[in-house]
Design a protein around this motif. Structure first.
Motif, PDB file in Angstrom:
ATOM      1  N   ALA A 125     -12.338  -6.011  -4.369  1.00 53.85           N
ATOM      2  CA  ALA A 125     -12.247  -4.975  -3.336  1.00 53.85           C
ATOM      3  C   ALA A 125     -11.227  -5.353  -2.268  1.00 53.85           C
ATOM      4  O   ALA A 125     -10.386  -4.525  -1.870  1.00 53.85           O
ATOM      5  CB  ALA A 125     -13.623  -4.753  -2.706  1.00 53.85           C
ATOM      6  N   VAL A 126     -11.277  -6.579  -1.807  1.00 54.70           N
ATOM      7  CA  VAL A 126     -10.329  -7.022  -0.775  1.00 54.70           C
ATOM      8  C   VAL A 126      -8.904  -6.998  -1.315  1.00 54.70           C
ATOM      9  O   VAL A 126      -7.966  -6.569  -0.631  1.00 54.70           O
ATOM     10  CB  VAL A 126     -10.710  -8.430  -0.281  1.00 54.70           C
ATOM     11  CG1 VAL A 126      -9.651  -8.968   0.674  1.00 54.70           C
ATOM     12  CG2 VAL A 126     -12.071  -8.402   0.406  1.00 54.70           C
ATOM     13  N   SER A 127      -8.720  -7.449  -2.555  1.00 51.77           N
ATOM     14  CA  SER A 127      -7.392  -7.447  -3.159  1.00 51.77           C
ATOM     15  C   SER A 127      -6.859  -6.025  -3.318  1.00 51.77           C
ATOM     16  O   SER A 127      -5.668  -5.759  -3.064  1.00 51.77           O
ATOM     17  CB  SER A 127      -7.444  -8.144  -4.523  1.00 51.77           C
ATOM     18  OG  SER A 127      -6.208  -8.061  -5.193  1.00 51.77           O
ATOM     19  N   THR A 128      -7.723  -5.106  -3.727  1.00 53.76           N
ATOM     20  CA  THR A 128      -7.297  -3.719  -3.919  1.00 53.76           C
ATOM     21  C   THR A 128      -6.873  -3.077  -2.609  1.00 53.76           C
ATOM     22  O   THR A 128      -5.843  -2.388  -2.546  1.00 53.76           O
ATOM     23  CB  THR A 128      -8.431  -2.905  -4.558  1.00 53.76           C
ATOM     24  OG1 THR A 128      -8.791  -3.494  -5.814  1.00 53.76           O
ATOM     25  CG2 THR A 128      -8.015  -1.466  -4.780  1.00 53.76           C
ATOM     26  N   VAL A 129      -7.644  -3.300  -1.564  1.00 54.99           N
ATOM     27  CA  VAL A 129      -7.295  -2.745  -0.249  1.00 54.99           C
ATOM     28  C   VAL A 129      -5.928  -3.256   0.199  1.00 54.99           C
ATOM     29  O   VAL A 129      -5.124  -2.509   0.780  1.00 54.99           O
ATOM     30  CB  VAL A 129      -8.385  -3.098   0.779  1.00 54.99           C
ATOM     31  CG1 VAL A 129      -7.938  -2.715   2.187  1.00 54.99           C
ATOM     32  CG2 VAL A 129      -9.686  -2.402   0.440  1.00 54.99           C
ATOM     33  N   SER A 130      -5.653  -4.500  -0.072  1.00 60.96           N
ATOM     34  CA  SER A 130      -4.365  -5.071   0.306  1.00 60.96           C
ATOM     35  C   SER A 130      -3.217  -4.466  -0.506  1.00 60.96           C
ATOM     36  O   SER A 130      -2.153  -4.142   0.034  1.00 60.96           O
ATOM     37  CB  SER A 130      -4.393  -6.588   0.120  1.00 60.96           C
ATOM     38  OG  SER A 130      -3.135  -7.164   0.381  1.00 60.96           O
ATOM     39  N   LEU A 131      -3.425  -4.293  -1.820  1.00 56.14           N
ATOM     40  CA  LEU A 131      -2.350  -3.810  -2.692  1.00 56.14           C
ATOM     41  C   LEU A 131      -2.036  -2.334  -2.494  1.00 56.14           C
ATOM     42  O   LEU A 131      -0.940  -1.886  -2.856  1.00 56.14           O
ATOM     43  CB  LEU A 131      -2.719  -4.072  -4.153  1.00 56.14           C
ATOM     44  CG  LEU A 131      -2.700  -5.533  -4.602  1.00 56.14           C
ATOM     45  CD1 LEU A 131      -3.243  -5.663  -6.015  1.00 56.14           C
ATOM     46  CD2 LEU A 131      -1.281  -6.093  -4.533  1.00 56.14           C
ATOM     47  N   VAL A 132      -2.955  -1.568  -1.937  1.00 60.00           N
ATOM     48  CA  VAL A 132      -2.695  -0.143  -1.705  1.00 60.00           C
ATOM     49  C   VAL A 132      -1.474   0.039  -0.799  1.00 60.00           C
ATOM     50  O   VAL A 132      -0.725   1.017  -0.931  1.00 60.00           O
ATOM     51  CB  VAL A 132      -3.935   0.537  -1.098  1.00 60.00           C
ATOM     52  CG1 VAL A 132      -3.599   1.945  -0.615  1.00 60.00           C
ATOM     53  CG2 VAL A 132      -5.046   0.623  -2.121  1.00 60.00           C
ATOM     54  N   THR A 133      -1.243  -0.900   0.102  1.00 64.13           N
ATOM     55  CA  THR A 133      -0.130  -0.781   1.047  1.00 64.13           C
ATOM     56  C   THR A 133       1.221  -0.728   0.340  1.00 64.13           C
ATOM     57  O   THR A 133       2.170  -0.144   0.859  1.00 64.13           O
ATOM     58  CB  THR A 133      -0.136  -1.961   2.026  1.00 64.13           C
ATOM     59  OG1 THR A 133      -0.036  -3.194   1.297  1.00 64.13           O
ATOM     60  CG2 THR A 133      -1.415  -1.975   2.837  1.00 64.13           C
ATOM     61  N   VAL A 162      -9.773  -4.196   8.707  1.00 62.80           N
ATOM     62  CA  VAL A 162     -11.046  -3.537   9.018  1.00 62.80           C
ATOM     63  C   VAL A 162     -11.622  -2.867   7.772  1.00 62.80           C
ATOM     64  O   VAL A 162     -12.823  -2.990   7.474  1.00 62.80           O
ATOM     65  CB  VAL A 162     -10.849  -2.509  10.151  1.00 62.80           C
ATOM     66  CG1 VAL A 162     -12.088  -1.617  10.284  1.00 62.80           C
ATOM     67  CG2 VAL A 162     -10.570  -3.216  11.465  1.00 62.80           C
ATOM     68  N   ILE A 163     -10.787  -2.151   7.029  1.00 59.06           N
ATOM     69  CA  ILE A 163     -11.260  -1.480   5.806  1.00 59.06           C
ATOM     70  C   ILE A 163     -11.761  -2.512   4.795  1.00 59.06           C
ATOM     71  O   ILE A 163     -12.802  -2.319   4.152  1.00 59.06           O
ATOM     72  CB  ILE A 163     -10.142  -0.618   5.203  1.00 59.06           C
ATOM     73  CG1 ILE A 163      -9.851   0.564   6.124  1.00 59.06           C
ATOM     74  CG2 ILE A 163     -10.531  -0.120   3.813  1.00 59.06           C
ATOM     75  CD1 ILE A 163      -8.684   1.421   5.662  1.00 59.06           C
ATOM     76  N   ALA A 164     -11.020  -3.612   4.634  1.00 60.49           N
ATOM     77  CA  ALA A 164     -11.433  -4.658   3.698  1.00 60.49           C
ATOM     78  C   ALA A 164     -12.773  -5.259   4.107  1.00 60.49           C
ATOM     79  O   ALA A 164     -13.652  -5.474   3.256  1.00 60.49           O
ATOM     80  CB  ALA A 164     -10.365  -5.742   3.613  1.00 60.49           C
TER      81      ALA A 164
END
Length: 240
Positions: free
Chosen positions: A145-153, A188-190
């Motif tokens: 989840a944390v990795s996905t939130v980061s890669l969305v950018t 914050v989202i992560a």
């Protein structure tokens, strides 16, 4: 800070877009990873192949993947499906190994006991093995989840609206407040998704180990040596 207060509506809109793009890859990647992880755990011949392929998929640069997928799938570069599929591939790359390692960590004696009481392979997996592997799987899901939130950018580089827009636009216009606003909202989202997954895990897996509190030991009191009959006092008396 003036830029942040003047653009709160933009930050909120991009945050919603960012969250909306993050959730589907996490869910889809988790669902796909369960059978792949089981195959990697169950059959030794396929374990090395599946986990190696998963590891290689994660090494593909995200920007390159988002550029390669549209021609292969016949979709637009600006389609959100492009981002969702790409991030799902990365999620599967992480989660497949987590599921395989989690199932491998289940005590073989427990499997034998379940078989001895009449559990078939399918029922034993869902009722015994999968729940016991749940805490390890949850740990992998939280990392995903944390990795996905980061890669969305990264999607902002090909025109997909997300918090990554604040990075590219802020750097182009040299507005550091805009860059920091995007960075803080991604964190914050992560953190929110990680906390949500942790709460769901505690609700679904009450048997999972909890972090125990360590009590402080008082060291200002003298330590008494001897048993309850006062051996220390008797020793002093005999010496006199």
């Amino acid at each position: 800070m003036n830029w942040v207060f003047n653009n709160l509506d933009l930050i909120l809109e991009l945050s919603i877009h960012h969250l909306r793009l993050s959730i589907p890859p996490i869910i889809i990647g988790f669902v796909i990873s369960i059978p792949l992880g089981y195959l990697a755990y169950r059959f030794k011949l396929t374990r090395g192949l599946l986990l190696t392929v998963a590891g290689l998929l994660y090494t593909i640069p995200s920007l390159a993947l988002f550029v390669i997928l549209p021609p292969l799938l016949g979709i637009s570069f600006l389609s959100e499906v492009n981002i969702v599929i790409g991030l799902t591939i990365y999620a599967v790359a992480i989660m497949a190994r987590s599921v395989a390692d989690a199932l491998q960590s289940v005590d073989p004696a427990i499997r034998q006991s379940a078989t001895a009481v009449g559990f078939g392979g399918w029922r034993r997996f869902w009722v015994v093995e999968f729940p016991l592997a749940g805490p390890v799987i949850l740990a992998g899901l939280r990392v995903t989840a944390v990795s996905t939130v980061s890669l969305v950018t990264v999607g902002s580089l090909i025109g997909i609206q997300s918090l990554g827009y604040l990075f590219t636009n802020g750097l182009a216009r040299l507005i550091l407040a805009e860059v920091f606003a995007g960075l803080i909202m991604v964190v914050v989202i992560a953190l929110l998704l990680d906390a949500l997954l942790s709460l769901i895990g505690r609700w679904l897996m009450p048997w999972a180990p909890r972090r125990t509190k360590v009590t402080r030991v008082e060291i200002d009191r003298p330590v008494q040596v001897g048993n309850s009959q006062g051996l220390g006092t008797q020793g002093m008396g005999s010496g006199s």
